[in-house]
Design an enzyme around this catalytic site. Structure first.
Site, PDB file in Angstrom:
ATOM      1  CB  CYS A 164       4.415   1.648  -4.467  1.00 21.71           C
ATOM      2  SG  CYS A 164       4.668   3.434  -4.890  1.00 21.71           S
ATOM      3  CG  HIS A 304       7.598  -2.759  -1.471  1.00 21.53           C
ATOM      4  ND1 HIS A 304       7.312  -2.192  -3.210  1.00 21.53           N
ATOM      5  CD2 HIS A 304       7.547  -1.595  -1.447  1.00 21.53           C
ATOM      6  CE1 HIS A 304       7.049  -1.090  -3.099  1.00 21.53           C
ATOM      7  NE2 HIS A 304       6.685  -0.322  -2.350  1.00 21.53           N
ATOM      8  CD  GLU A 315       9.164  -6.112   1.537  1.00 27.59           C
ATOM      9  OE1 GLU A 315       9.611  -6.873   0.950  1.00 27.59           O
ATOM     10  OE2 GLU A 315      10.747  -4.630   1.705  1.00 27.59           O
ATOM     11  CE  LYS A 333      10.597  -0.641  -4.724  1.00 26.73           C
ATOM     12  NZ  LYS A 333      10.336  -1.442  -4.511  1.00 26.73           N
ATOM     13  CG  HIS A 338       9.591   3.551  -5.230  1.00 25.93           C
ATOM     14  ND1 HIS A 338       8.604   2.164  -5.416  1.00 25.93           N
ATOM     15  CD2 HIS A 338       9.170   3.789  -3.746  1.00 25.93           C
ATOM     16  CE1 HIS A 338       7.134   2.534  -5.699  1.00 25.93           C
ATOM     17  NE2 HIS A 338       7.947   2.675  -4.616  1.00 25.93           N
ATOM     18  CG  PHE A 397       1.346   5.907  -0.148  1.00 25.45           C
ATOM     19  CD1 PHE A 397       2.402   5.399   0.419  1.00 25.45           C
ATOM     20  CD2 PHE A 397       1.975   7.511  -0.596  1.00 25.45           C
ATOM     21  CE1 PHE A 397       3.982   6.171   0.309  1.00 25.45           C
ATOM     22  CE2 PHE A 397       2.890   8.047  -0.816  1.00 25.45           C
ATOM     23  CZ  PHE A 397       4.007   7.577   0.594  1.00 25.45           C
TER      24      PHE A 397
END
Length: 409
Positions: A164, A304, A315, A333, A338, A397
């Site tokens: 991502c 994010h 975050e 998002k 996403h 990831f």
């Protein structure tokens, strides 16, 4: 001669709109791109998540039929957004020396739909029905390759695959190439179109997706105490970047400066972020350092925040370590889900527009802020703010961390 890196063109196709303007207007209006999936495989596989953020405008409405058939959906969205960005930058064929033009488009998954469809043909009708274009359509560098060939780019065509963080990493890569003098103009961003049975099933089994099927538009809830996972989306975001002296010499309009970039890796876990946010904080700090920005300069962070239980709060821990508690946050998002490998690029565009228009879009569906978040998060309505600089975060990831620091012009 200025060696600053500037953004001169923007292009996008998202669940909120078929271009940058409609996407931006929809965000500011508080619209959602999430809806119920009606594909047969959703029912056939009995998926616990039956919602996603599909494109607002189908690529087939924009691309010629023959061209569209030769491209995977991931490649289609990259071509659509790149053509928009190229035109927006005021460029045409022959306006840039091909040996000084590069393309960098990242993706997290690539041509998943082609892989699945062609495997079905192989196992059903057999070999003769498999397309000879299967590999060019499924390969992750396909989006970058097609755009690079169309533009005749010869300074390099690259395809970061960093889950991502891929789209943001492409933009960071462009910054470094331009700073190194390896190109004059770079078309960079991300593309993803992987709403399919296997990806949905995999994320469902990992328990990372929202199951608020009865209220699709309210399912993606970054920073909200009642969030229960992300909503899968698709789309592409592309930027044209160049050195400031090059842009000014050709009279280009300039949206903002890409002041600095930072990348790091957690070395912690394949799917979970380091709970201390150390790697994320290093990426943000590096972006500020390379951009010669003080933490006090950063008035806004475009987060994010995917709407997962652990990631959103982690975050904010990283932001507090690298910048402090003063930046105002938002999380796109909530509006368009996403977009995986395209997320960082589309959200970087949103960050640039926030700087241009001095407005921060609201985080959709944020009704009750998680008590673990100490920052001011915009909710309800967009907020007018005079911004000098802003940061866009992207994480993937594998522990991939990318931060992009933009400055107003």
């Amino acid at each position: 001669m200025s060696n600053d890196i500037v953004i001169t063109g923007l292009g996008a196709t998202t669940p909120l709109g078929g271009d940058v303007a409609t996407t931006w207007d929809a965000m500011l209006a508080g619209k959602s791109g999430v809806s119920t999936l009606d594909a047969d495989w959703v029912t056939a596989f009995d998926l616990p998540t039956r919602i996603a953020a599909r494109l607002a405008v189908e690529p087939s409405e924009v691309l010629p039929r023959v061209e569209a058939r030769r491209l995977d959906r991931c490649e289609q969205v990259a071509v659509v957004a790149s053509r928009q960005a190229w035109a927006d930058a005021g460029l045409d064929s022959g306006s840039v020396d091909p040996e000084r033009l590069a393309v960098i488009i990242g993706t997290g998954i690539g041509g998943a739909n082609t892989l699945l469809a062609q495997d079905d043909l192989l196992e059903g009708p057999g070999l003769r029905k498999v397309s000879p274009l299967t590999v060019p359509m499924l390969m992750p560098n396909g989006p970058a390759a097609h755009v690079g060939i169309e533009l005749k780019a010869q300074a390099g065509v690259h395809a970061p695959v960093s889950a991502c963080a891929s789209g943001a990493e492409a933009i960071a890569w462009a910054y470094r190439m331009l700073k190194a003098g390896e190109a004059d103009v770079i078309v960079a961003g991300g593309a993803e179109a992987a709403i399919a049975g296997i990806t949905m099933a995999g994320f469902c089994q990992a328990r990372t997706m929202s199951t608020k099927n009865d209220e699709p538009t309210k399912a993606s809830r970054p920073f909200d105490i009642h969030r229960d996972g992300f909503v899968l989306g698709e789309g592409s975001g592309i930027m044209v970047l160049e050195r400031e002296d090059h842009a000014k010499a050709r009279g280009a309009k300039i949206y903002a400066k890409l002041a600095g970039v930072g990348t790091s890796s957690d070395g912690y876990h394949i799917t979970a972020p380091d709970p201390e946010g150390a790697g994320q904080a290093r990426a943000i700090a590096t972006a500020l350092r390379t951009g010669e920005l003080d933490p006090a300069d950063i008035g806004h962070v475009n987060c994010h925040a995917t709407s997962t239980s652990v990631g959103d709060v982690t975050e904010t821990v990283a932001i507090r370590k690298a910048i402090g508690e003063h930046p105002i946050l938002t999380a796109p998002k909530g509006s368009f889900g996403h977009l995986l490998g395209a997320a960082g690029a589309v959200e970087a565009i949103v960050t640039v527009l926030s700087l241009r228009d001095s407005v921060i879009p609201a985080t959709l569906n944020l009704e009750e802020l998680d008590p673990g978040v100490v920052h001011d998060v915009v909710a309800g309505e967009p907020r007018k703010v005079d911004l000098k600089a802003a940061v866009n975060d992207s994480f993937g990831f594998g522990g991939h961390n990318v931060a992009l620091a933009f400055a107003a012009v």
